[in-house]
Design an enzyme around this catalytic site. Structure first.
Site, PDB file in Angstrom:
ATOM      1  N   LYS A  17       7.820  -8.310  -4.420  1.00 10.36           N
ATOM      2  CA  LYS A  17       9.191  -7.946  -4.030  1.00 10.36           C
ATOM      3  C   LYS A  17       9.216  -7.315  -2.635  1.00 10.36           C
ATOM      4  O   LYS A  17      10.069  -7.632  -1.826  1.00 10.36           O
ATOM      5  CB  LYS A  17       9.796  -6.945  -5.034  1.00 10.36           C
ATOM      6  CG  LYS A  17       9.731  -7.387  -6.479  1.00 10.36           C
ATOM      7  CD  LYS A  17      10.405  -6.378  -7.397  1.00 10.36           C
ATOM      8  CE  LYS A  17       9.722  -5.022  -7.475  1.00 10.36           C
ATOM      9  NZ  LYS A  17       8.396  -5.024  -8.122  1.00 10.36           N
ATOM     10  N   ARG A  92      15.323  -0.153 -12.775  1.00 18.13           N
ATOM     11  CA  ARG A  92      14.112  -0.412 -13.546  1.00 18.13           C
ATOM     12  C   ARG A  92      14.348  -0.172 -15.032  1.00 18.13           C
ATOM     13  O   ARG A  92      13.429  -0.378 -15.837  1.00 18.13           O
ATOM     14  CB  ARG A  92      13.012   0.538 -13.081  1.00 18.13           C
ATOM     15  CG  ARG A  92      11.945  -0.084 -12.214  1.00 18.13           C
ATOM     16  CD  ARG A  92      11.018   1.044 -11.801  1.00 18.13           C
ATOM     17  NE  ARG A  92       9.702   0.624 -11.422  1.00 18.13           N
ATOM     18  CZ  ARG A  92       9.331   0.336 -10.171  1.00 18.13           C
ATOM     19  NH1 ARG A  92      10.198   0.361  -9.200  1.00 18.13           N
ATOM     20  NH2 ARG A  92       8.082   0.019  -9.914  1.00 18.13           N
ATOM     21  N   ARG A 131      -4.504  -4.367  -3.398  1.00 10.54           N
ATOM     22  CA  ARG A 131      -3.441  -4.145  -2.409  1.00 10.54           C
ATOM     23  C   ARG A 131      -3.784  -2.976  -1.483  1.00 10.54           C
ATOM     24  O   ARG A 131      -4.241  -1.939  -1.913  1.00 10.54           O
ATOM     25  CB  ARG A 131      -2.135  -3.852  -3.160  1.00 10.54           C
ATOM     26  CG  ARG A 131      -0.964  -3.549  -2.265  1.00 10.54           C
ATOM     27  CD  ARG A 131       0.330  -3.719  -2.997  1.00 10.54           C
ATOM     28  NE  ARG A 131       0.575  -2.669  -3.979  1.00 10.54           N
ATOM     29  CZ  ARG A 131       1.696  -2.590  -4.691  1.00 10.54           C
ATOM     30  NH1 ARG A 131       2.637  -3.498  -4.555  1.00 10.54           N
ATOM     31  NH2 ARG A 131       1.860  -1.615  -5.557  1.00 10.54           N
ATOM     32  N   ARG A 164      -2.854   2.620  -2.421  1.00  9.23           N
ATOM     33  CA  ARG A 164      -2.014   3.563  -3.144  1.00  9.23           C
ATOM     34  C   ARG A 164      -2.773   4.104  -4.351  1.00  9.23           C
ATOM     35  O   ARG A 164      -3.400   3.326  -5.065  1.00  9.23           O
ATOM     36  CB  ARG A 164      -0.727   2.870  -3.600  1.00  9.23           C
ATOM     37  CG  ARG A 164       0.336   2.837  -2.521  1.00  9.23           C
ATOM     38  CD  ARG A 164       1.508   1.990  -2.876  1.00  9.23           C
ATOM     39  NE  ARG A 164       1.940   2.080  -4.265  1.00  9.23           N
ATOM     40  CZ  ARG A 164       2.941   1.380  -4.772  1.00  9.23           C
ATOM     41  NH1 ARG A 164       3.616   0.547  -3.995  1.00  9.23           N
ATOM     42  NH2 ARG A 164       3.279   1.491  -6.035  1.00  9.23           N
ATOM     43  N   ARG A 175       1.380   0.721 -15.484  1.00  7.75           N
ATOM     44  CA  ARG A 175       2.645   0.327 -14.842  1.00  7.75           C
ATOM     45  C   ARG A 175       3.149  -1.007 -15.377  1.00  7.75           C
ATOM     46  O   ARG A 175       4.352  -1.223 -15.510  1.00  7.75           O
ATOM     47  CB  ARG A 175       2.464   0.284 -13.329  1.00  7.75           C
ATOM     48  CG  ARG A 175       2.469   1.704 -12.733  1.00  7.75           C
ATOM     49  CD  ARG A 175       1.830   1.761 -11.372  1.00  7.75           C
ATOM     50  NE  ARG A 175       2.474   0.920 -10.402  1.00  7.75           N
ATOM     51  CZ  ARG A 175       1.831   0.288  -9.413  1.00  7.75           C
ATOM     52  NH1 ARG A 175       0.522   0.413  -9.296  1.00  7.75           N
ATOM     53  NH2 ARG A 175       2.490  -0.441  -8.571  1.00  7.75           N
TER      54      ARG A 175
HETATM   55  P1  ADP Z   1       5.632  -1.325  -7.608  1.00  2.00           P
HETATM   56  O1  ADP Z   1       6.829  -2.205  -7.592  1.00  2.00           O
HETATM   57  O2  ADP Z   1       4.459  -1.895  -6.920  1.00  2.00           O
HETATM   58  O3  ADP Z   1       5.321  -0.794  -8.962  1.00  2.00           O
HETATM   59  P2  ADP Z   1       7.103   0.854  -6.356  1.00  2.00           P
HETATM   60  O4  ADP Z   1       6.753   1.288  -5.001  1.00  2.00           O
HETATM   61  O5  ADP Z   1       8.373   0.127  -6.578  1.00  2.00           O
HETATM   62  O6  ADP Z   1       5.869   0.018  -6.856  1.00  2.00           O
HETATM   63  O7  ADP Z   1       7.094   2.119  -7.341  1.00  2.00           O
HETATM   64  C1  ADP Z   1       6.028   3.038  -7.410  1.00  2.00           C
HETATM   65  C2  ADP Z   1       6.327   4.105  -8.446  1.00  2.00           C
HETATM   66  O8  ADP Z   1       7.507   4.836  -8.083  1.00  2.00           O
HETATM   67  C3  ADP Z   1       6.646   3.574  -9.845  1.00  2.00           C
HETATM   68  O9  ADP Z   1       5.474   3.334 -10.578  1.00  2.00           O
HETATM   69  C4  ADP Z   1       7.495   4.720 -10.418  1.00  2.00           C
HETATM   70  O10 ADP Z   1       6.684   5.792 -10.821  1.00  2.00           O
HETATM   71  C5  ADP Z   1       8.287   5.167  -9.215  1.00  2.00           C
HETATM   72  N1  ADP Z   1       9.583   4.450  -9.121  1.00  2.00           N
HETATM   73  C6  ADP Z   1       9.962   3.575  -8.147  1.00  2.00           C
HETATM   74  N2  ADP Z   1      11.192   3.087  -8.383  1.00  2.00           N
HETATM   75  C7  ADP Z   1      11.625   3.653  -9.547  1.00  2.00           C
HETATM   76  C8  ADP Z   1      12.794   3.532 -10.345  1.00  2.00           C
HETATM   77  N3  ADP Z   1      13.803   2.712  -9.997  1.00  2.00           N
HETATM   78  N4  ADP Z   1      12.863   4.279 -11.476  1.00  2.00           N
HETATM   79  C9  ADP Z   1      11.870   5.097 -11.844  1.00  2.00           C
HETATM   80  N5  ADP Z   1      10.729   5.237 -11.158  1.00  2.00           N
HETATM   81  C10 ADP Z   1      10.592   4.529 -10.016  1.00  2.00           C
END
Ligand code: ADP
Ligand code: ZN
Length: 216
Positions: A17, A92, A131, A164, A175
């Site tokens: 994404k 999410r 990554r 990360r 996750r």
């Molecule tokens: P990825 O899509 O690779 O999992 P992100 O950068 O989108 O990584 O998210 C990293 C972390 O940030 C998630 O694992 C979560 O803990 C938190 N996070 C991000 N977006 C949300 C969301 N919309 N709701 C809850 N937690 C979030």
């Protein structure tokens, strides 16, 4: 003028994404709203929000709905969103989707398309654990599939790349579990609302470009 290019990118962690968002915003005047990036910036700046989010993010869990929805709500009011936006990693949960609907209603906007990035689990895990990204410009690389020209150095800004902490095997697996439990129901949520388009990895760039033209 408010355009009809308000998009949600939906997909498991590592589905691409962020990479697709960067590619699209390079060509189009869309705002890229990544809740993960916003949260990581809060952590870096040592804010209270960042401190409470960090504990949850390290374990691969979700940050509370109200908190992320509040962040997105204020972000959507910024003028660079007037030309359209990509929500990357938000919503999410179904509750977040409802909070988003409310927030959009208040500013007289709506979502025009939800793009679901379909990828196999095994590939996701391989990708997440390989990554690496640039802390300065945000460009994302992958040690196996998309390496930088020089090992561990960003092609664009010469900065050392980092992994990360939540991309360790164990946290990445957690996750993925969280994705299937909390986020997958959104696929039906948006399908029922006739907003969902599923895209596979093959011809992804072409499909995204075609979809984008349709919205113009
Ligand atoms: P990825 O899509 O690779 O999992 P992100 O950068 O989108 O990584 O998210 C990293 C972390 O940030 C998630 O694992 C979560 O803990 C938190 N996070 C991000 N977006 C949300 C969301 N919309 N709701 C809850 N937690 C979030
Ligand atoms: Zn860089």
């Amino acid at each position: 003028m408010v355009t009809k290019k308000n998009l949600i990118f939906l997909g498991a962690p590592g589905a691409g994404k962020g990479t697709a968002s960067s590619a699209l915003t390079e060509r189009e005047p869309l705002a890229h709203i990544s809740t993960g990036d916003i949260l990581r910036a809060e952590i870096k700046n040592g804010t209270e929000l960042g401190k409470s989010a960090a504990v949850l993010m390290e374990k691969g869990g979700l940050v509370p709905d109200d908190l992320v929805a509040g962040m997105v709500k204020s972000r959507l009011r910024q003028p660079d969103c007037d030309n359209g936006f990509i929500l990357d990693g938000f919503p999410r949960t179904v509750n977040q989707a409802n909070l988003l609907d409310q927030a959009l209603k208040e500013i007289g906007r709506k979502i025009d398309a939800v793009i679901y990035f379909e990828v196999d689990d095994e590939i996701l895990l391989q990708r997440l654990t390989a990554r690496i990204s640039c802390g300065k410009c945000g460009r994302i690389y992958n040690k196996l599939f998309l390496p930088p020209k020089q090992e561990n150095i960003c092609d664009d800004c010469n900065t050392a790349l980092f992994q990360r902490p939540d991309d360790s095997r164990e946290t990445a697996e957690e996750r993925l579990k969280v994705f299937y439990k909390n986020t997958q129901p959104l696929i039906d949520y948006y399908r029922e609302r006739k907003l969902l388009t599923s895209i596979t990895e093959i011809e992804r760039d072409k499909m995204l470009a075609a979809l984008f033209r349709e919205l113009t």
